[in-house]
Design an enzyme around this catalytic site. Structure first.
Site, PDB file in Angstrom:
ATOM      1  N   SER A   1       0.985  -1.322   0.090  1.00  0.00           N
ATOM      2  CA  SER A   1      -0.049   0.088  -0.010  1.00  0.00           C
ATOM      3  C   SER A   1       1.007   1.394  -0.166  1.00  0.00           C
ATOM      4  CB  SER A   1      -0.965   0.041   1.137  1.00  0.00           C
ATOM      5  OG  SER A   1      -1.577  -1.306   1.374  1.00  0.00           O
TER       6      SER A   1
HETATM    7  N1  SAH Z   1      -0.517  -5.184   3.996  1.00  0.00           N
HETATM    8  C1  SAH Z   1       0.154  -5.440   2.724  1.00  0.00           C
HETATM    9  C2  SAH Z   1      -0.633  -4.938   1.540  1.00  0.00           C
HETATM   10  C3  SAH Z   1      -0.927  -6.335   0.500  1.00  0.00           C
HETATM   11  S1  SAH Z   1      -2.383  -6.054  -0.408  1.00  0.00           S
HETATM   12  C4  SAH Z   1       1.582  -4.768   2.759  1.00  0.00           C
HETATM   13  O1  SAH Z   1       1.906  -4.088   3.623  1.00  0.00           O
HETATM   14  O2  SAH Z   1       2.321  -5.332   1.690  1.00  0.00           O
HETATM   15  C5  SAH Z   1      -3.694  -7.021   0.297  1.00  0.00           C
HETATM   16  C6  SAH Z   1      -3.053  -8.479   0.460  1.00  0.00           C
HETATM   17  O3  SAH Z   1      -4.427  -9.084   0.714  1.00  0.00           O
HETATM   18  C7  SAH Z   1      -2.690  -9.204  -0.852  1.00  0.00           C
HETATM   19  O4  SAH Z   1      -1.611  -9.792  -0.714  1.00  0.00           O
HETATM   20  C8  SAH Z   1      -3.985 -10.359  -0.823  1.00  0.00           C
HETATM   21  O5  SAH Z   1      -3.087 -11.728  -1.235  1.00  0.00           O
HETATM   22  C9  SAH Z   1      -4.350 -10.464   0.372  1.00  0.00           C
HETATM   23  N2  SAH Z   1      -5.588 -11.077   0.560  1.00  0.00           N
HETATM   24  C10 SAH Z   1      -6.857 -11.014  -0.339  1.00  0.00           C
HETATM   25  N3  SAH Z   1      -7.927 -11.673   0.112  1.00  0.00           N
HETATM   26  C11 SAH Z   1      -7.571 -12.284   1.329  1.00  0.00           C
HETATM   27  C12 SAH Z   1      -8.126 -13.001   2.085  1.00  0.00           C
HETATM   28  N4  SAH Z   1      -9.407 -13.577   1.957  1.00  0.00           N
HETATM   29  N5  SAH Z   1      -7.261 -13.417   3.282  1.00  0.00           N
HETATM   30  C13 SAH Z   1      -6.121 -13.085   3.476  1.00  0.00           C
HETATM   31  N6  SAH Z   1      -5.315 -12.421   2.626  1.00  0.00           N
HETATM   32  C14 SAH Z   1      -6.173 -11.700   1.532  1.00  0.00           C
END
Ligand code: SAH
Length: 227
Positions: A67
């Site tokens: 993000s």
């Molecule tokens: N907080 C992260 C941002 C990742 S983007 C960072 O700092 O890098 C959001 C993430 O949510 C993705 O990696 C995606 O794979 C995950 N995601 C989507 N649906 C999900 C679910 N149902 N359970 C767990 N993770 C999920």
């Protein structure tokens, strides 16, 4: 090629600009100090190192993104964290947000449903010494009952509606910060607050754009493998 202190300066500026929506022109000094202490370049792919301290999202593989730093700061600030808190983060991705949280609270549980991301985030946490972060591979759509209730929950991906289980897993006095809305459209960043009597109120903070929170509840080998 901005450095980490330029990134912090940009976050401060963006907080001022977003004040008409968020109602606050400042991110707390505690949160800014945590952001200044986490090396974002260690969470960004090697070919994008030159952008590591830009105030923008970046691809981390598997169609996912780390993000935007301002949004990480804002979401962390909205959680109003205390040193003794236990926090759940759903959508751990690279682990960057979890690392920022870990500097502010006692324990962080991060859930990531893409196994390759979960494994590399777990290794990265160990390598960088974030000992109070546990990365769990599995579906976080319905939270993580195992360690509930939580003082705070942060969701880094957007469901179309807030999953009821996430509100249930909040302690009285707890907060849930989550983007809600349809993929491909602007979503609303929302804060749910559960008061000491268990009553829930919600406010909408800012239009945002997140990857979708996958609803894997129907068929979910990942979360079964994990429990
Ligand atoms: N907080 C992260 C941002 C990742 S983007 C960072 O700092 O890098 C959001 C993430 O949510 C993705 O990696 C995606 O794979 C995950 N995601 C989507 N649906 C999900 C679910 N149902 N359970 C767990 N993770 C999920």
């Amino acid at each position: 090629m901005p450095n980490i202190s330029e990134m912090i300066a940009t976050i401060k500026l963006e907080a001022k600009g977003a004040a008409p929506w968020t109602g606050s022109a400042e991110i707390s000094p505690r949160v800014l100090a945590a952001m200044a202490a986490v090396p974002r370049h260690a969470f960004v792919p090697s070919n994008l190192q030159y952008s590591a301290y830009d105030n923008g999202p970046l691809p981390i593989g598997h169609g996912q993104t780390i993000s935007q730093p301002y949004i990480v700061a804002l979401m962390t600030d909205l959680l109003d964290l205390h040193e003794t808190d236990t926090v759940l983060e759903v959508g751990t991705g690279s682990g960057y947000q979890a690392a920022v949280l870990s500097r502010l609270v006692r324990q962080v549980y991060g859930m990531e449903n893409i196994s390759a991301l979960a494994i590399s985030a777990r290794r990265r946490m160990q390598r960088l010494g974030y000992e109070n972060v546990e990365v769990v591979w599995g579906n976080g759509f319905n939270g993580l009952q195992q360690f509930a209730p939580y003082d705070a929950i942060l969701v880094a991906a957007a469901p179309q509606q807030v999953p009821e289980a996430l509100i249930q897993q909040l302690k009285p006095g707890g907060r849930l910060v989550i983007p809600v809305g349809n993929p491909g459209y602007s979503q609303d960043l929302k804060v749910f607050l559960k008061d000491n009597r268990g009553e829930v109120s919600v406010k909408t903070v800012l239009p945002v754009a997140f990857v979708p929170l996958l609803d894997l509840t129907m068929a979910d080998p990942a979360s079964q493998a994990n429990s």
